[in-house]
Design a protein around this motif. Structure first.
Motif, short mmCIF file in Angstrom:
data_model
loop_
_atom_site.label_atom_id
_atom_site.label_comp_id
_atom_site.label_asym_id
_atom_site.label_seq_id
_atom_site.Cartn_x
_atom_site.Cartn_y
_atom_site.Cartn_z
N GLY A 148 0.85 -1.18 0.00
CA GLY A 148 0.00 0.00 0.00
C GLY A 148 0.89 1.24 0.00
N GLY A 149 0.49 2.23 0.78
CA GLY A 149 1.21 3.50 0.75
C GLY A 149 2.27 3.62 1.83
N VAL A 150 1.95 4.40 2.87
CA VAL A 150 2.97 4.80 3.83
C VAL A 150 3.59 3.60 4.57
CG1 VAL A 150 3.40 6.22 5.87
CG2 VAL A 150 1.84 7.03 4.09
N SER B 264 1.94 -2.50 -6.49
CA SER B 264 1.34 -1.42 -5.70
C SER B 264 -0.18 -1.40 -5.81
CB SER B 264 1.90 -0.09 -6.20
OG SER B 264 1.22 1.00 -5.60
N ASN B 265 -0.80 -1.12 -4.69
CA ASN B 265 -2.24 -0.89 -4.68
C ASN B 265 -2.56 0.37 -5.49
OD1 ASN B 265 -5.01 -0.93 -3.80
ND2 ASN B 265 -4.47 0.73 -2.39
N THR B 266 -3.58 0.29 -6.34
CA THR B 266 -4.01 1.49 -7.06
C THR B 266 -5.48 1.81 -6.79
OG1 THR B 266 -4.56 0.21 -9.05
CG2 THR B 266 -2.34 1.16 -8.94
N ALA B 267 -6.08 1.08 -5.85
CA ALA B 267 -7.51 1.30 -5.61
C ALA B 267 -7.79 2.56 -4.76
CB ALA B 267 -8.14 0.07 -4.94
N ASP B 268 -6.72 3.21 -4.27
CA ASP B 268 -6.88 4.51 -3.60
C ASP B 268 -6.88 5.65 -4.62
OD1 ASP B 268 -6.52 3.07 -1.30
OD2 ASP B 268 -4.86 4.28 -0.54
N ASP B 269 -6.62 5.32 -5.88
CA ASP B 269 -6.47 6.37 -6.89
C ASP B 269 -7.75 7.18 -7.05
OD1 ASP B 269 -4.13 4.98 -7.11
OD2 ASP B 269 -4.26 4.65 -9.27
N PRO C 45 -2.02 7.76 -4.85
CA PRO C 45 -1.32 8.01 -3.58
C PRO C 45 -0.35 6.89 -3.19
CG PRO C 45 -3.66 8.48 -3.36
CD PRO C 45 -3.49 7.81 -4.68
N ASP C 46 -0.73 5.64 -3.40
CA ASP C 46 0.14 4.57 -2.92
C ASP C 46 1.37 4.40 -3.82
OD1 ASP C 46 -1.61 4.30 -0.87
OD2 ASP C 46 -2.29 2.28 -1.34
N LEU C 47 1.17 4.45 -5.12
CA LEU C 47 2.33 4.40 -6.03
C LEU C 47 3.30 5.53 -5.69
CD1 LEU C 47 0.75 3.75 -9.57
CD2 LEU C 47 2.57 2.38 -8.50
N VAL D 282 -7.83 -2.33 2.43
CA VAL D 282 -7.84 -1.37 1.32
C VAL D 282 -6.47 -1.22 0.63
CG1 VAL D 282 -9.85 -0.10 2.13
CG2 VAL D 282 -7.56 0.59 2.90
N SER D 283 -5.46 -1.98 1.09
CA SER D 283 -4.19 -2.00 0.35
C SER D 283 -3.95 -3.42 -0.17
CB SER D 283 -3.02 -1.55 1.24
OG SER D 283 -3.14 -0.19 1.59
N ILE D 284 -3.63 -4.35 0.73
CA ILE D 284 -3.38 -5.74 0.28
C ILE D 284 -4.67 -6.35 -0.27
CG2 ILE D 284 -2.59 -8.03 0.97
CD1 ILE D 284 -0.34 -6.07 1.28
CA CA Z 1 -3.30 3.73 0.63
#
Ligand code: CA
Ligand code: GDP
Length: 334
Positions: free
Chosen positions: A15-17, A47-52, A62-64, A219-221
């Motif tokens: 995911g992101g951070v 990378s997760n892209t579902a936060d895009d 955001p995660d990328l 929401v990431s993995i």
């Molecule tokens: Ca995220």
């Protein structure tokens, strides 16, 4: 070159951070290793892209970007996200126009990334191609792949006081509402028909080791796993799959992952999160404070899981790799 010294192929889902911080520790661990297989390791990050989200016409990932900036030395170290030495001149001008949404601030330097991305996408490039181009500048030291080039966005159902349901983008729930309004459901919209981005399934199948950083399990993995083929590739890969619990002492360390777990009816425990990965997980790192999951074939190890310093994070990544290497098929057969 003997098999033991062949550079490792490591694939991570992130995911992101939280993912980015762990990956920085992993790269530090590999760079400091004396063993040539680790020192020369090639790391691929899915990378997760579902936060895009599209904001003011700009495509924001955001995660990328968290992974790219963190590993490329451009991250704001204090916030843990966004660009270092950032300014907000554009955001102030947008606010003066009353331009919505006002709850998501884009920094000036960050906007340049989104301008490049949005333009390339409009010209027909895939998100994979855009990401590769952005990484030519940032040189994150990993091969960074979006989970898919198709649009997948997590949407959240919220209960209104009048009993009706309102659907918002994940970012609105997370950033504007701080996940304080309970979610009735989370849906990765578009996932059912999304195809894994080029290289994703190969990176899982051909890896020597697959690592799950302590990224948000829902929401990431979870969204990466919702792309058809990804979960199957994890089940089928001969590589051991080792994860780090994002829950310490029954709480998400930073952020609001408990709200996401509650939305899918899963308790916030290290064991319950491992249960979400039951069909493919071989190894799991849990904190001293937590009850370890018990399942035949799952190898659990207790380690300090707090990414409190670069050294602690590198040690944590090293511990995940140690466990994975012990579980490699060659090792297991020996
Ligand atoms: Ca995220
Ligand atoms: P996001 O996309 O920016 O939310 O980042 P990720 O999904 O990659 O990671 C967020 C998760 O990291 C949170 O849900 C936390 O549970 C977890 N996390 C954050 N800091 C730590 C830490 O120091 N140790 C562990 N084990 N997990 C952490």
């Amino acid at each position: 070159m003997s098999d033991a010294s062949r550079p490792l192929r490591i694939t991570a889902l992130a995911g992101g951070v939280g993912g980015a911080r762990f990956l920085r520790g992993l790269l530090a661990h590999l760079a400091a290793a004396t063993d040539p297989a680790r020192r020369g390791a090639a790391v691929t990050v899915v990378s997760n892209t579902a936060d895009d989200v599209t904001l003011h016409g700009l495509r924001v990932c955001p995660d990328l970007d968290s992974v790219m900036y963190t590993l490329g030395g451009g991250i704001d170290e204090v916030r843990g996200w966004g660009r270092s030495q950032e300014t907000s001149g554009v955001a102030a001008e947008l606010a003066a126009y009353g331009a919505e949404p006002s709850w998501f601030t884009l920094g000036d330097k960050d906007i340049a990334t989104h301008l490049v991305r949005t333009r390339m996408l409009a010209e027909g490039a895939t998100l994979s191609e855009v990401t590769a181009h952005l990484c030519e500048r940032w040189r994150p030291g990993v091969r960074l792949l979006p989970m898919t080039d198709d649009v997948v966005e997590t949407h959240v159902d919220l209960a209104e006081p009048d009993g009706s349901t309102r659907r918002v983008h994940f970012q609105e729930w997370w950033v504007r509402l701080h996940a304080a309004v309970p979610a009735l459901a989370l849906e990765p919209v578009g996932a059912a028909t999304a195809r894994p981005a080029p290289g994703v399934l190969e990176a899982l199948r051909e890896a020597d080791v697959v690592v799950l950083p302590p990224s948000n399990p829902v929401v990431s993995i979870g969204t990466i796993l919702s792309v058809p083929g990804v979960r199957e590739a994890l089940v089928a890969t001969p590589a051991p799959v080792v994860g780090v619990s994002p829950v310490i002492a029954g709480a998400p360390v930073r952020g609001m992952a408990d709200a996401c777990l509650a939305a899918i009816g899963v308790p916030t425990t290290a064991a319950a999160v491992a249960g979400l990965y039951d069909d493919f997980l071989d190894g799991w790192l849990v904190a001293e404070e937590d009850e370890p999951p018990v399942r035949a074939g799952l190898h659990v190890r207790r380690r300090p899981l707090l990414m409190s310093s670069p050294q602690a994070t590198a040690d944590l990544a090293g511990a995940a790799l140690d466990l994975a290497l012990e579980l490699r098929p060659a090792e297991r057969a020996a």
